[in-house]
Design a protein around this motif. Structure first.
Motif, short mmCIF file in Angstrom:
data_model
loop_
_atom_site.label_atom_id
_atom_site.label_comp_id
_atom_site.label_asym_id
_atom_site.label_seq_id
_atom_site.Cartn_x
_atom_site.Cartn_y
_atom_site.Cartn_z
N CYS A 142 0.94 -1.32 0.06
CA CYS A 142 -0.08 -0.18 0.04
C CYS A 142 0.94 1.15 0.08
CB CYS A 142 -1.17 0.01 1.20
SG CYS A 142 -2.44 -1.22 1.04
N PHE A 195 -3.30 -5.21 3.74
CA PHE A 195 -4.06 -4.50 2.99
C PHE A 195 -5.35 -4.12 3.96
CE2 PHE A 195 -1.65 -7.22 0.00
CZ PHE A 195 -1.21 -6.19 -0.82
N ILE A 241 -9.58 -0.66 -3.45
CA ILE A 241 -10.49 -1.69 -3.80
C ILE A 241 -10.81 -1.13 -5.16
CG2 ILE A 241 -12.58 -2.62 -3.13
CD1 ILE A 241 -11.80 -2.85 -0.31
N ILE A 257 -9.19 -6.43 -5.39
CA ILE A 257 -8.21 -5.56 -5.08
C ILE A 257 -7.08 -5.11 -6.22
CG2 ILE A 257 -6.42 -7.32 -4.51
CD1 ILE A 257 -5.33 -5.91 -2.12
N ASN A 259 -15.34 -7.52 -3.20
CA ASN A 259 -14.15 -6.58 -2.89
C ASN A 259 -12.84 -6.97 -3.74
OD1 ASN A 259 -15.59 -4.59 -0.78
ND2 ASN A 259 -15.54 -6.81 0.16
N TYR A 286 -7.20 -9.49 2.72
CA TYR A 286 -6.86 -8.19 3.27
C TYR A 286 -6.30 -7.93 4.57
CZ TYR A 286 -9.50 -6.20 -0.62
OH TYR A 286 -9.94 -6.12 -1.90
N SER A 328 -3.23 -2.80 -6.58
CA SER A 328 -2.04 -2.26 -6.08
C SER A 328 -1.20 -1.98 -7.20
CB SER A 328 -1.39 -3.12 -5.05
OG SER A 328 0.03 -2.52 -4.57
N GLU A 386 -11.84 -13.04 1.76
CA GLU A 386 -11.47 -11.55 1.96
C GLU A 386 -10.74 -11.34 3.25
OE1 GLU A 386 -14.92 -9.60 -0.82
OE2 GLU A 386 -15.23 -9.76 0.91
N LEU A 394 -7.62 -0.96 3.84
CA LEU A 394 -8.71 -0.79 2.93
C LEU A 394 -10.09 -1.35 3.50
CD1 LEU A 394 -6.80 -2.20 -0.35
CD2 LEU A 394 -7.40 0.11 0.18
N CYS A 430 -2.43 1.23 -2.88
CA CYS A 430 -3.41 -0.04 -2.74
C CYS A 430 -4.92 0.69 -2.95
CB CYS A 430 -3.17 -0.93 -1.99
SG CYS A 430 -3.50 -0.53 -0.23
#
Length: 378
Positions: free
Chosen positions: A162, A173, A284, A266, A264, A191, A268, A187, A176, A282
């Motif tokens: 990130c 992550f 979503i 991702i 969601n 994350y 980056s 998820e 986020l 980073c």
């Protein structure tokens, strides 16, 4: 002499246990406890690609992935626990590929501040040394298949996924999804539990190795990162695209991924100009319109019983809404298995409406969900 030998033997017998002792306060880890009984993974990924193609049009490249645990796990045991993958194309543009399995491995910091990693022992081993300033990463090969060194130098700065730059910046992550939104099990792993540190985003690097009796020597753009988490990739990821290249004054690494049964997705992206980052972030996908990178696969080719893309486009939309775009045409694939394709690619691009450049880099499709055809992650 006996006492010294006994002490060395004792220390060596402890190496697998030492490798299991996670140390996130050290940039190069080890980052997570990996055992044969859990599904954790921890890997140190290095690559170098020549910016000049071989006579057959394929640029020489090498990818060395030093692993604790297995990227994909379809059984109940996380074995073999310690392995090193070596893949790429030699200076004649011909492919090479080898996975070497070891009985032991350890990664630990030294008194000088370096991090030292070793797979194997005695007359058959692969090692790395990472400098504490994150400006040099050296891989040494000493096995019956592979000997020599790969030196990756940095002319940029280390990053987290990130955009963090220090040890105190989270490698996860989780920011986020800190708004309390509902997450699927996949998820949560992606994350909150999957880490990424980019030690060397780009830099002049050298390859001087012998693989299967053939000398492989070239210079090019180098890259080094680390990834880890409590689960194999196929436990939580459906599809994942990665692009890495140096094109003229620009260099970048970017990925997009979608978790299994998740909403969601991702992204980056880390883009630098002459070694200075213009974006490192980073996000979503779909939740903002600037400071993002948009990866779009295209084309179709049947490879390893799946329909893979033949090209990629990526557009970096900077915080000021300026667009930097690149197109990559895949050239040659290695490895090529249903769950993972890695291509050398010819890149063209630059500032939209400005000067355009040509070069070579890497594209990847991690098909962890083992789906039959590539998909859009947008």
């Amino acid at each position: 002499m006996f006492c010294s030998f006994a002490l060395v033997s004792l220390l060596w017998s402890l190496l697998p246990q030492l490798a299991m002792s996670a140390n996130l306060s050290n940039w190069e880890g080890p980052h997570i406890d990996v055992t044969a009984e859990n599904r954790a993974i921890d890997w140190w990924y290095t690559q170098v690609i020549s910016l000049t193609p071989a006579p057959n049009g394929v640029p020489p490249s090498i990818e060395v992935t030093l692993k604790h645990g297995n990227t994909f796990q379809y059984g109940s045991s996380n074995t073999p626990l310690y392995s090193v993958d070596i893949n790429g194309f030699d200076q004649d543009g011909l492919p090479f590929a080898q996975t070497i399995v070891f009985n032991s491995s350890s990664v630990s910091s030294t008194d000088s501040g370096d991090t030292f990693g070793i797979w194997g022992a005695n007359d058959s081993e692969i090692t790395f040394i990472a400098n504490p300033d994150r400006k040099k990463f050296t891989v040494s090969l000493n096995t019956t298949y592979a000997t020599g060194t790969i030196i990756i130098n940095s002319d940029s700065s280390a990053r987290t996924g990130c955009g963090g730059t220090s040890l105190t910046d989270s490698p996860f992550f989780s920011d986020l999804v800190s708004d309390g939104r509902e997450l699927t099990a996949a998820e949560v792993i992606l994350y909150r539990k999957t880490g990424w540190r980019i030690t060397i985003p780009d830099g002049p690097s050298t390859v001087d190795v012998v693989l299967g009796g053939k000398a492989v020597q070239f210079q090019g753009a180098g890259y080094k990162d680390s990834n880890w988490g409590p689960n194999a990739m196929n436990d939580f990821i459906m599809s994942w695209y990665v692009l890495i290249a140096r094109v003229g004054p620009w260099s970048f690494v970017t990925f997009s991924g979608n978790p299994i049964n998740g909403t969601n997705f991702i992204n980056s992206g880390h883009l630098s100009y002459e070694g200075e980052f213009v974006t490192s972030q980073c996000n979503i996908i779909g939740e903002r319109s600037t400071d993002i990178s948009i990866i779009t696969p295209s084309g179709q080719v049947v490879d390893s019983n799946v329909i893979a893309p033949t090209a990629f486009d990526v557009t970096f939309v900077l915080p000021d809404a300026k667009n930097i775009s690149f197109h990559a045409d895949n050239i040659a694939v290695n490895p090529s298995v249903s769950v993972y394709h890695r291509w050398t690619a010819k890149y063209t691009g630059g500032t939209v409406g400005g000067q355009q450049y040509e070069s070579y880099g890497i594209t990847e499709w991690m098909n962890a969900g083992n789906i039959s055809q590539w998909i859009y992650i947008q």
